[in-house]
Write a protein that holds these residues in place. Structure first.
Motif, mmCIF file in Angstrom:
data_model
loop_
_atom_site.group_PDB
_atom_site.id
_atom_site.type_symbol
_atom_site.label_atom_id
_atom_site.label_comp_id
_atom_site.label_asym_id
_atom_site.label_seq_id
_atom_site.Cartn_x
_atom_site.Cartn_y
_atom_site.Cartn_z
ATOM 1 N N TYR A 1 0.834 -1.195 0.000
ATOM 2 C CA TYR A 1 0.000 0.000 0.000
ATOM 3 C C TYR A 1 0.879 1.260 0.000
ATOM 4 C CZ TYR A 1 -3.636 3.314 1.373
ATOM 5 O OH TYR A 1 -4.504 4.381 1.426
ATOM 6 N N LEU A 2 0.552 2.209 -0.868
ATOM 7 C CA LEU A 2 1.272 3.482 -1.026
ATOM 8 C C LEU A 2 2.684 3.313 -1.561
ATOM 9 C CD1 LEU A 2 0.129 5.344 2.227
ATOM 10 C CD2 LEU A 2 -0.864 5.436 -0.058
ATOM 11 N N GLY A 3 2.951 2.152 -2.150
ATOM 12 C CA GLY A 3 4.253 1.926 -2.772
ATOM 13 C C GLY A 3 5.012 0.800 -2.126
ATOM 14 N N SER A 4 5.438 -0.181 -2.925
ATOM 15 C CA SER A 4 6.230 -1.288 -2.395
ATOM 16 C C SER A 4 7.636 -0.801 -2.073
ATOM 17 C CB SER A 4 6.296 -2.427 -3.422
ATOM 18 O OG SER A 4 7.007 -1.993 -4.577
ATOM 19 N N GLY A 5 8.414 -1.676 -1.423
ATOM 20 C CA GLY A 5 9.753 -1.299 -0.993
ATOM 21 C C GLY A 5 10.628 -0.794 -2.129
ATOM 22 N N SER A 6 10.613 -1.474 -3.266
ATOM 23 C CA SER A 6 11.464 -1.061 -4.391
ATOM 24 C C SER A 6 11.008 0.274 -4.965
ATOM 25 C CB SER A 6 11.444 -2.139 -5.481
ATOM 26 O OG SER A 6 10.124 -2.392 -5.940
ATOM 27 N N GLU A 7 9.704 0.511 -4.977
ATOM 28 C CA GLU A 7 9.189 1.766 -5.515
ATOM 29 C C GLU A 7 9.571 2.953 -4.634
ATOM 30 O OE1 GLU A 7 5.112 0.410 -7.818
ATOM 31 O OE2 GLU A 7 5.080 0.546 -5.635
ATOM 32 N N VAL A 8 9.386 2.800 -3.323
ATOM 33 C CA VAL A 8 9.708 3.938 -2.445
ATOM 34 C C VAL A 8 11.212 4.140 -2.353
ATOM 35 C CG1 VAL A 8 7.572 3.742 -1.117
ATOM 36 C CG2 VAL A 8 9.599 2.562 -0.310
ATOM 37 N N LEU A 9 11.989 3.056 -2.504
ATOM 38 C CA LEU A 9 13.437 3.214 -2.494
ATOM 39 C C LEU A 9 13.900 4.009 -3.709
ATOM 40 C CD1 LEU A 9 15.971 2.460 -0.881
ATOM 41 C CD2 LEU A 9 16.181 0.417 -2.327
ATOM 42 N N GLN A 10 13.315 3.747 -4.871
ATOM 43 C CA GLN A 10 13.651 4.522 -6.062
ATOM 44 C C GLN A 10 13.249 5.984 -5.876
ATOM 45 O OE1 GLN A 10 12.053 3.015 -9.748
ATOM 46 N NE2 GLN A 10 12.544 4.861 -10.877
ATOM 47 N N GLU A 11 12.053 6.195 -5.334
ATOM 48 C CA GLU A 11 11.587 7.565 -5.090
ATOM 49 C C GLU A 11 12.505 8.286 -4.104
ATOM 50 O OE1 GLU A 11 7.508 9.809 -3.566
ATOM 51 O OE2 GLU A 11 7.430 7.703 -4.203
ATOM 52 N N LEU A 12 12.944 7.576 -3.079
ATOM 53 C CA LEU A 12 13.855 8.163 -2.090
ATOM 54 C C LEU A 12 15.178 8.540 -2.747
ATOM 55 C CD1 LEU A 12 14.671 8.903 0.796
ATOM 56 C CD2 LEU A 12 15.237 6.481 1.161
ATOM 57 N N GLY A 13 15.723 7.652 -3.562
ATOM 58 C CA GLY A 13 16.975 7.949 -4.239
ATOM 59 C C GLY A 13 16.872 9.155 -5.147
ATOM 60 N N GLU A 14 15.771 9.254 -5.893
ATOM 61 C CA GLU A 14 15.573 10.398 -6.789
ATOM 62 C C GLU A 14 15.430 11.691 -5.989
ATOM 63 O OE1 GLU A 14 12.155 9.160 -8.947
ATOM 64 O OE2 GLU A 14 13.269 7.864 -10.336
ATOM 65 N N LEU A 15 14.762 11.623 -4.842
ATOM 66 C CA LEU A 15 14.581 12.814 -4.016
ATOM 67 C C LEU A 15 15.910 13.287 -3.446
ATOM 68 C CD1 LEU A 15 12.333 14.678 -2.961
ATOM 69 C CD2 LEU A 15 12.162 13.194 -0.958
ATOM 70 N N ILE A 16 16.726 12.340 -2.993
ATOM 71 C CA ILE A 16 18.044 12.700 -2.467
ATOM 72 C C ILE A 16 18.942 13.265 -3.561
ATOM 73 C CG2 ILE A 16 20.157 11.767 -1.439
ATOM 74 C CD1 ILE A 16 18.379 9.761 0.070
ATOM 75 N N ALA A 17 18.905 12.639 -4.748
ATOM 76 C CA ALA A 17 19.739 13.084 -5.860
ATOM 77 C C ALA A 17 19.362 14.482 -6.341
ATOM 78 C CB ALA A 17 19.648 12.105 -7.017
ATOM 79 N N SER A 18 18.067 14.807 -6.217
ATOM 80 C CA SER A 18 17.613 16.131 -6.664
ATOM 81 C C SER A 18 17.942 17.234 -5.667
ATOM 82 C CB SER A 18 16.099 16.107 -6.917
ATOM 83 O OG SER A 18 15.390 15.988 -5.687
ATOM 84 N N GLY A 19 18.334 16.830 -4.458
ATOM 85 C CA GLY A 19 18.651 17.796 -3.425
ATOM 86 C C GLY A 19 17.428 18.414 -2.776
ATOM 87 N N SER A 20 16.248 17.836 -2.988
ATOM 88 C CA SER A 20 15.009 18.384 -2.425
ATOM 89 C C SER A 20 14.934 18.115 -0.936
ATOM 90 C CB SER A 20 13.800 17.783 -3.118
ATOM 91 O OG SER A 20 13.839 18.053 -4.509
#
Length: 343
Positions: free
Chosen positions: A324-343
């Motif tokens: 629900y609200l994103g599996s582990g692999s999905e949220v991990l990718q989202e987390l990586g993109e957020l960190i990489a963007s500097g947001s």
């Protein structure tokens, strides 16, 4: 950081534990099937445990949801508090708060959430909302639904006859009174502006991580009780090192879910950035959560495979929360993109 509950949070948590413990019994849960327990919902709202979230904050809600998770109580508590109480309080207009929050607090208004963003839902040509959300947990209990549309905007739509919103029953892994939402130029009002959708999603991920912590704690507690009383070859199962190691790993995973949920919730309540922390909590809830409920079922042996056994409910809830609200692999990718963007 200080995760020590305030006096009000501790009192609310203890009250919730008593209500869930008294009313969310195995017998009542079996009788409820895939529906909700109206008597339990009435007791929670009557005790002020929905209204109290406005003062207790997200950390207080996480503490309360842990108690729901321990018993897998079938009420739309998490959904109504996240998508109703907290979302409207944070992003609603003065009129929306005055009009909706009293009903949310007393349980006469129940808000479900069509999240994450529903790519099949968009504003229609005549100004209403159109499209389909295939699965919305607790929709069959709801009077309103908060929809994140394809463009990431939030819409609050009433449900019922003549609203242009149709609800069809859908069965999930966990018995969450889910439904399929079909909107045909349904009247809906915008909730919040830019950033509201991301904030509500982060809040939801944090809250449901807290619910998962409770589900896992309940599963581990049942496994410990079983292995301490079940004997093989004249010795309790709990005396065997392999069993102890599995249980210890499950306990540590549960603590990791809990502490990351606490941190994300504390940061939101303190007015600090918490998007990455919410994703971290969601990752632990997904990855560690499924490990814990599998362990709980495994340590029950053959009894764990019995769909009528209480531990099986924890397994079903844990697996549902895993995705629900994103599996582990999905949220991990989202987390990586957020960190990489500097947001």
């Amino acid at each position: 950081m200080d995760f020590t509950p305030t006096e009000a949070q501790a009192e609310a948590r203890d009250l919730a534990a008593r209500i869930f413990g008294d009313l969310a019994t195995h017998e009542r849960l079996r009788a409820a099937g895939t529906g909700s327990d109206p008597e339990l919902w009435k007791a929670l709202c009557g005790a002020g445990l929905v209204a109290a979230v406005a003062e207790l904050g997200l950390l207080g809600l996480v503490l309360l949801l842990e108690e729901q998770g321990r018993t897998t109580a079938q009420v739309p508590y998490a959904a109504n508090c996240v998508y109703g109480q907290l979302a409207i309080a944070a992003h609603g207009t003065d009129d929306q708060r005055a009009r909706l929050l009293p009903g949310v607090a007393d349980g006469s208004v129940v808000v479900a959430g069509a999240f994450p963003a529903q790519q099949g839902v968009r504003p229609g040509a005549r100004g209403g909302l159109s499209g389909t959300a295939p699965v919305v947990p607790w929709l069959r209990d709801a009077t309103h639904v908060l929809v994140a549309d394809a463009g990431g905007r939030l819409w609050l739509a009433p449900l019922g006859e003549g609203t242009g919103a149709r609800v069809e029953e859908v069965e999930l892994t966990a018995p969450w009174s889910a439904g399929r939402l079909t909107l045909d130029e349904a009247p809906a009002e915008i909730l919040g502006g830019a950033g509201a959708c991301a904030d509500v999603l982060a809040t939801a991920r944090t809250a449901f991580a807290g619910l998962q912590a409770g589900v896992c704690a309940g599963s581990v507690a049942r496994a410990v009780a079983h292995t301490n009383t079940r004997e093989q070859f004249g010795r309790p199962l709990a005396t065997r090192q392999a069993v102890q190691l599995r249980a210890a790993d499950a306990h540590m995973d549960t603590e990791a879910i809990r502490v990351t949920a606490y941190e994300a919730a504390w940061r939101r309540d303190a007015g600090l950035p918490y998007a990455t922390h919410a994703l971290t909590a969601a990752w632990w809830a997904s990855e560690a959560g499924q490990r814990v409920v599998h362990t709980g079922q495994h340590l029950h042996g053959g009894a764990g495979a019995d769909v009528g056994h209480p531990v099986h409910r924890h397994f079903l809830w844990g697996r549902q929360l895993d995705a629900y609200l994103g599996s582990g692999s999905e949220v991990l990718q989202e987390l990586g993109e957020l960190i990489a963007s500097g947001s």
